[in-house]
Scaffold this motif. Structure first.
Motif, short mmCIF file in Angstrom:
data_model
loop_
_atom_site.label_atom_id
_atom_site.label_comp_id
_atom_site.label_asym_id
_atom_site.label_seq_id
_atom_site.Cartn_x
_atom_site.Cartn_y
_atom_site.Cartn_z
N MET A 1 2.33 1.74 -3.53
CA MET A 1 1.30 2.22 -4.47
C MET A 1 0.95 3.68 -4.21
N THR A 2 0.86 4.06 -2.94
CA THR A 2 0.56 5.44 -2.59
C THR A 2 1.72 6.36 -3.06
N ALA A 3 2.95 5.94 -2.86
CA ALA A 3 4.10 6.73 -3.29
C ALA A 3 4.10 6.89 -4.81
N VAL B 1 1.49 6.96 -6.78
CA VAL B 1 0.42 7.90 -7.16
C VAL B 1 0.81 9.33 -6.78
N VAL B 2 1.38 9.53 -5.61
CA VAL B 2 1.73 10.88 -5.14
C VAL B 2 2.88 11.47 -5.93
N TYR B 3 3.90 10.71 -6.20
CA TYR B 3 5.11 11.25 -6.82
C TYR B 3 5.17 11.07 -8.33
N SER B 4 4.11 10.59 -8.95
CA SER B 4 4.16 10.46 -10.40
C SER B 4 3.61 11.68 -11.11
N ILE C 1 0.84 -1.21 0.00
CA ILE C 1 0.00 0.00 0.00
C ILE C 1 0.87 1.25 0.00
N ALA C 2 1.96 1.25 0.75
CA ALA C 2 2.86 2.41 0.80
C ALA C 2 3.50 2.65 -0.56
#
Length: 72
Positions: A65-67, A69-72, A62-63
């Motif tokens: 995948m979240t990274a 989404v946030v940093y792309s 989950i971390a």
């Protein structure tokens, strides 16, 4: 006195439903027996991978995948 068998009468056969530990010959009874055996195996063997390892792996996925989404 009501439990006495009249003379010349054979003793009644016990039914499969009289013993809950004995599997019944019906399809439903065999399925229930297999389920009971699987539950017993799962209780005695325990999990192959500890639960905390599975939880940690889920958190890492989950971390990541979240990274993404946030940093792309």
């Amino acid at each position: 006195m009501d439990d006495e068998i009249p003379a010349g009468q054979p003793a009644p056969k016990p039914k499969a439903s009289d013993n809950p530990d004995k599997p019944r010959s019906t399809r439903h009874g065999r399925r229930l027996q297999r389920i009971r055996e699987e539950i017993e195996r799962n209780r005695t063997e325990g999990p192959a991978i500890p639960t905390w390892v599975l939880a940690l792996t889920l958190v890492l996925i989950i971390a990541v995948m979240t990274a993404l989404v946030v940093y792309s």
